[in-house]
Write an enzyme that holds these catalytic residues in place. Structure first.
Site, PDB file in Angstrom:
ATOM      1  CG  MET A  94       7.457  24.319  -2.930  1.00 17.99           C
ATOM      2  SD  MET A  94       6.251  25.216  -3.934  1.00 17.99           S
ATOM      3  CE  MET A  94       5.224  25.949  -2.658  1.00 17.99           C
ATOM      4  CE  LYS A 130      -0.409   0.005   5.047  1.00 20.72           C
ATOM      5  NZ  LYS A 130      -1.335   0.083   6.201  1.00 20.72           N
ATOM      6  CE1 TYR A 142      10.674  32.804   0.551  1.00 18.71           C
ATOM      7  CE2 TYR A 142      11.088  30.435   0.644  1.00 18.71           C
ATOM      8  CZ  TYR A 142      10.739  31.566  -0.074  1.00 18.71           C
ATOM      9  OH  TYR A 142      10.466  31.469  -1.411  1.00 18.71           O
ATOM     10  NE  ARG A 190      -6.806   0.769  10.972  1.00 18.22           N
ATOM     11  CZ  ARG A 190      -5.521   0.569  10.658  1.00 18.22           C
ATOM     12  NH1 ARG A 190      -4.678   1.594  10.639  1.00 18.22           N
ATOM     13  NH2 ARG A 190      -5.072  -0.640  10.389  1.00 18.22           N
TER      14      ARG A 190
END
Length: 376
Positions: free
Chosen positions: A317, A40, A270, A138
């Site tokens: 990014m 998965k 940044y 779950r």
């Protein structure tokens, strides 16, 4: 997302390691026990199709995925063995699953009744695995009366083939077996209520298989171990020593695309969260949080050439910067995550640094990073 094939940043996957991990587990199985390879989430970030093909060749009985689309991807890749979708699939897609010989999880009686509506006017038969909530909280049956009613509903019902019954352990990666044993008892109790006979009973995951003596089951769902990663967050505990050798298969690599010297008072990134207190050599690496390398990795040390260098400034990014002790040439190899468990930037160390688990680190590395496969 478009793979960045024209950028020097790749995830390398060692199929030789994948093969060894699967072979080691198969040798560890009980007589008559089989393996479902869990692929998965794109094979935990390693590549579902490529990993499934290796497992198929070695002799896995089938595969587990999380969503129907992942199962269909394997079918399109000519994987013909059993594929079980572990998550809940909307009942309206039951005919698609049945037409593609894909097995679905039954979470409750209502799901069965809804799925039957979509199957009853066709000649399709859906393979199902009865999900049991033995303590994960779950999905799956957790009340006796509901499970008994589902068994009754399935008796002589040609719309469904009961291929399996399963549960999932919540704490098999813990040395405290109290809750693990509670779940075993709950699962055995629910199993005693069966009036229909599934082909397979399965509950052992990687952790249960390599750490504990779990429930005698027909299958082991081997997931994180395929990729050479220990399911425990405390793998050095003597109580959680793996019964099999695990060989990490994934590394994440790039290279320096820019090198410069900045001066005292100059900022990096940044917000200028890093400010040089002296002349400092900065290297730029063309990888960022858009690739799944999140901003929390600021300060983590990656290997530039043969030197561990800290990431300085906020991860952007598409790029991040490192502080280097000396100038290095453009194109110098940068190992962001190493497949060597002895390296300081192995995937477990990376996960620890950002306060998570290595499952998440591997899964975060997205499709913008091309996968390169090799076998050692």
């Amino acid at each position: 997302m478009v793979p960045g094939i024209h950028r020097p940043a790749v995830v390398k996957v060692n199929l030789g390691a994948i093969k060894r991990n699967i072979e080691n587990e198969m040798q560890h199985l009980e007589p008559g026990q089989k393996m479902l390879a869990v692929v998965k989430a794109n094979g935990y970030g390693h590549g579902a199709v490529e990993v499934a093909k290796v497992a198929d060749q070695i002799g896995a009985a089938g595969f587990c995925v999380a969503i129907l689309d992942e199962a269909l991807e394997l079918r399109r890749a000519d994987i013909t063995k059993t594929i079980l979708v572990l998550g809940v699939v909307s009942p309206e897609y039951a005919p698609i699953a049945a037409a593609n010989d894909i097995s679905l999880t039954v979470p409750n009686l209502e799901w069965l009744k809804e799925a039957e509506k979509y199957l009853e006017n066709s000649d399709l038969q859906l393979k199902i695995h009865l999900g049991i909530d033995s303590g994960m909280g779950r999905i799956g049956f957790n009340e006796d009366k509901d499970f008994i009613a589902a068994n009754k509903f399935l008796e002589n019902n040609d719309n469904f083939y009961i291929e399996g019954m399963f549960a999932h352990f919540a704490s098999a990666d813990s040395s405290d077996e109290t809750y693990f044993k509670h779940q075993c008892e709950k699962f055995n109790h629910m199993k005693s209520l069966l009036t229909v006979k599934p082909k397979w009973i399965h509950v052992d995951n990687t952790a249960a298989s390599i750490f504990h003596n779990g429930i005698k089951s027909d299958l082991v769902r081997f997931g994180i171990g395929i990729y050479g990663l220990n399911p425990s967050s405390n793998p050095n505990s003597p109580d959680l020593k793996s019964k099999i050798a695990l060989d990490p298969a994934l590394s994440f690599e790039s290279e320096l695309t820019h090198v410069k010297t900045i001066h005292q008072g100059d900022g990096v990134g940044y917000g200028s969260t890093f400010v040089a207190d002296k002349d400092t050599i900065i290297g730029t690496v063309p990888v960022g949080y858009a690739d799944g390398f999140i901003r929390k990795f600021q300060g983590f040390k990656v290997k530039v050439g043969n030197t561990y260098c800290p990431i300085v400034g906020r991860i952007c990014m598409d790029q991040f910067m490192v502080e280097m002790p000396k100038e290095m040439p453009l194109g110098t190899k940068v190992v962001i995550i190493s497949d060597n468990p002895d390296d300081l930037n192995n995937i477990k160390a990376a996960a620890d640094y950002v306060d998570t688990i290595h499952y998440e680190v591997a899964c975060l590395l997205n499709d913008r990073l091309p996968r390169v496969y090799y076998e050692d």
